[in-house]
Design an enzyme around this catalytic site. Sequence first.
Site, PDB file in Angstrom:
ATOM      1  N   CYS A  14       0.805  -1.211   0.000  1.00 63.19           N
ATOM      2  CA  CYS A  14       0.000   0.000   0.000  1.00 63.19           C
ATOM      3  C   CYS A  14       0.843   1.268   0.000  1.00 63.19           C
ATOM      4  O   CYS A  14       2.043   1.232   0.262  1.00 63.19           O
ATOM      5  CB  CYS A  14      -0.857   0.067   1.262  1.00 63.19           C
ATOM      6  N   GLY A  40       0.294   0.401  -5.149  1.00 64.12           N
ATOM      7  CA  GLY A  40      -0.952  -0.358  -5.060  1.00 64.12           C
ATOM      8  C   GLY A  40      -1.900   0.083  -6.151  1.00 64.12           C
ATOM      9  O   GLY A  40      -2.113   1.276  -6.329  1.00 64.12           O
ATOM     10  N   ASN A 115      -0.053   1.238   5.756  1.00 64.39           N
ATOM     11  CA  ASN A 115       0.819   0.500   4.854  1.00 64.39           C
ATOM     12  C   ASN A 115       1.584  -0.483   5.736  1.00 64.39           C
ATOM     13  O   ASN A 115       2.241  -0.064   6.695  1.00 64.39           O
ATOM     14  CB  ASN A 115       1.785   1.469   4.171  1.00 64.39           C
ATOM     15  N   GLY A 116       1.471  -1.759   5.414  1.00 64.66           N
ATOM     16  CA  GLY A 116       2.196  -2.740   6.216  1.00 64.66           C
ATOM     17  C   GLY A 116       1.335  -3.947   6.485  1.00 64.66           C
ATOM     18  O   GLY A 116       0.308  -4.155   5.842  1.00 64.66           O
ATOM     19  N   TYR A 255      13.625  -2.248  -4.962  1.00 68.88           N
ATOM     20  CA  TYR A 255      12.588  -2.509  -5.949  1.00 68.88           C
ATOM     21  C   TYR A 255      11.344  -1.625  -5.836  1.00 68.88           C
ATOM     22  O   TYR A 255      10.871  -1.074  -6.829  1.00 68.88           O
ATOM     23  CB  TYR A 255      12.192  -3.989  -5.827  1.00 68.88           C
ATOM     24  N   SER A 296      12.227  -1.376 -12.643  1.00 69.11           N
ATOM     25  CA  SER A 296      12.909  -1.272 -11.360  1.00 69.11           C
ATOM     26  C   SER A 296      14.394  -1.626 -11.430  1.00 69.11           C
ATOM     27  O   SER A 296      15.162  -1.257 -10.551  1.00 69.11           O
ATOM     28  CB  SER A 296      12.210  -2.168 -10.332  1.00 69.11           C
ATOM     29  N   ASP A 359      16.090  -7.332 -10.244  1.00 69.30           N
ATOM     30  CA  ASP A 359      16.172  -6.970  -8.831  1.00 69.30           C
ATOM     31  C   ASP A 359      15.985  -8.159  -7.898  1.00 69.30           C
ATOM     32  O   ASP A 359      16.381  -8.099  -6.736  1.00 69.30           O
ATOM     33  CB  ASP A 359      15.168  -5.864  -8.493  1.00 69.30           C
ATOM     34  N   CYS A 395       7.974 -13.006   3.670  1.00 72.78           N
ATOM     35  CA  CYS A 395       7.856 -11.731   4.391  1.00 72.78           C
ATOM     36  C   CYS A 395       6.564 -11.743   5.191  1.00 72.78           C
ATOM     37  O   CYS A 395       5.521 -12.123   4.668  1.00 72.78           O
ATOM     38  CB  CYS A 395       7.828 -10.580   3.396  1.00 72.78           C
ATOM     39  N   CYS A 453      13.966 -11.590   4.663  1.00 69.99           N
ATOM     40  CA  CYS A 453      13.639 -12.545   3.596  1.00 69.99           C
ATOM     41  C   CYS A 453      14.900 -13.140   2.982  1.00 69.99           C
ATOM     42  O   CYS A 453      14.825 -14.100   2.233  1.00 69.99           O
ATOM     43  CB  CYS A 453      12.723 -11.936   2.545  1.00 69.99           C
TER      44      CYS A 453
HETATM   45  S1  SF4 Z   1      11.204  -9.577   5.060  1.00 71.19           S
HETATM   46 FE1  SF4 Z   1      12.092  -8.760   3.120  1.00 71.19          FE
HETATM   47  S2  SF4 Z   1      10.340  -7.946   1.977  1.00 71.19           S
HETATM   48 FE2  SF4 Z   1       9.694  -8.195   4.135  1.00 71.19          FE
HETATM   49  S3  SF4 Z   1      10.060  -6.224   5.121  1.00 71.19           S
HETATM   50 FE3  SF4 Z   1      11.905  -7.471   5.462  1.00 71.19          FE
HETATM   51  S4  SF4 Z   1      13.265  -6.968   3.714  1.00 71.19           S
HETATM   52 FE4  SF4 Z   1      11.204  -6.263   3.179  1.00 71.19          FE
END
Ligand code: SF4
Length: 475
Positions: A14, A40, A115-116, A255, A296, A359, A395, A453
């Site tokens: 978002c 978004g 956002n989140g 990205y 990107s 990316d 994530c 991640c």
């Molecule tokens: S897990 Fe990866 S995609 Fe999710 S917030 Fe952390 S860096 Fe970003």
Amino acid sequence: MRNESDFDELKEECGVFGIVGHPDAAELAYYGLHALQHRGQESAGIVATDGTGFRYHRSMGLVHEVFNRDILEGLKGSTAIGHVRYSTSGESLLTNAQPLVFHHEKVGQLALATNGNLVYAARQKKELEAQGAVFHTTSDTEVIAHLIANSRYDELKNAVKDALNQLTGAYALLILTNDSLLVAQDPHGLRPLSMGMLGDAYVFSSETCAFDVIGADYLREVQPGELLVLNRQGLRSLSFAEPASRAVCSFEYIYFARPDSDIDGINVHSARKQLGRQLFNEAPVAADVVTGVPDSSTSAAIGFAEAAGIPYELGLIKNRYVGRTFIQPSQELREQGVKMKLSAVRKVVEGKRVVMIDDSIVRGTTSRRIVRMLKEAGATEVHVRISSPPVKYPCFYGIDTADREQLIASDHTVEEIRDLIGADSLYFLSEQGLIRSVGRRGAVDSCGHCLACFNGGYPTVIEEKESVPVEGRQG
Ligand code: SF4
């Protein structure tokens, strides 16, 4: 409904925008959201208030499809918040389009835009329902509204603090009432949220590119664990939690964010260029031309080309008019789906050794198709360089990384991935290379990045954390 190719890209959730104290608040929110459209594309909404009541409009679609002049003129008031949404949690439904609007017994109307992603929203929702709460959406943002409503504190700022202290996860949050705007950032600052000024009006945005569009000046980032309260008395900064070590999502730099945005004072395009330079330093290769997967990866490709002394060329072209909802052909014609989005430029790649910068690799299917496309267009060699480390873990903070078992790097070595995508060589940027290239300063090793991640080191507690994957080896 998402088509299969959607799951081979990381998706942002978002974008939020807020403005306090401007006669054209809704119109400026429109332009702000327009600048945040890349974050978004499923729905957009604006809630405005003149202090006597909310006026709002939300709908599915792009910002320019959702709003027109008549609608914006109806959104009267000097304070507004807006939202663009791509759903990762909660279905793609109009009822989930934000800002969400509620009636709160203690404060009257309440609108929320976030956002989140909240890690334990599903469990908290069940607990709240057991206490009698009735949910009208499947969005986890509604959990925040119920936690505020259920708080033992009467004063709004205290009720909000109480609610935020029950959350785990990532949130850049705007809460609007008829007499105040509250702005909060989670204790790790996982999602970017900047504050600016336009004349006497305060503005807030997921990215600074929205400030440039409306002519606002950047002031600062909203700090991790900070709660800003803006009302007739002015602006007050409170803290609702001890700020934990900053962990801004690395993929914002790699990205998601627009290249013209700055995050914590670091320009995104410049950071990406540096990622490309670093990629060359870590994995040089003899080649004739460098190309990036648009859009990107363009900045990183330019950086790689500069460092390598190899020409950067537009070897891949994106069709800008393919919407998210284009009708995906049948299973047999799925290859066409990618060709609708990207084309190789034969005159650029024919007979050449090509370095292709991307990316990230999520499932690998898109990479395989792009490598094949370049070879079909006559490239003699395709060397793939990825401007992020391998994505091995899901994530939990609002980025749609697909399930763990769909992440190709979670159970394949780099050499296996190279083989699967048909590249002549493949290299992923190192974590240290990423951190050094972006150039954030920080006391801890991650220098204020979330790297979860890549390495599974989630900044918050993740109770459902999965087992450690097979380590991918650089090859
Ligand atoms: S897990 Fe990866 S995609 Fe999710 S917030 Fe952390 S860096 Fe970003």
